[in-house]
Write an enzyme that holds these catalytic residues in place. Sequence first.
Site: not given
Length: 138
Positions: A15-17, A19-20
């Site tokens: 995930t990215d920052q 949360g995706v």
Amino acid sequence: MAHFEVSFPVRYYETDQMGVVHHSNYIRYFEVARNLMMVKWGFPLEKCESELGVMIPVAGVECHFKKPARMGDVLTVTADIDAVPLAKLVVKQSVRNQNGEICAEGAVTLGFIDSKTFRPLRAPQAIIDMIEKNHYPL
């Protein structure tokens, strides 16, 4: 149709920052399902290379993003084969979240090449047999 599915949770590093899940991971999810399918059906990729001398490279990938997967989701990834391959194998794939919502779907086209000469081949009979054995009527 031959069908396989596997479920697993989204991991933090995917995930990215926000949360995706990063878009590149869906292609990896597709690969996880395809590889586990071959293992479960008794014909892992290592066996294709060592016993048949055949490599199965990805010739093309199509992926359509529908809904983002997020940290905490449990994903189910499917691999479906609608047709017995001749020179290429098309695997239709999808990623769904725990609510059954489609996060991504697409198809992966695989080829068959001789591991010594790197020349294209027709689908090995052992692969055709594996698919037909795991085929069920629609």
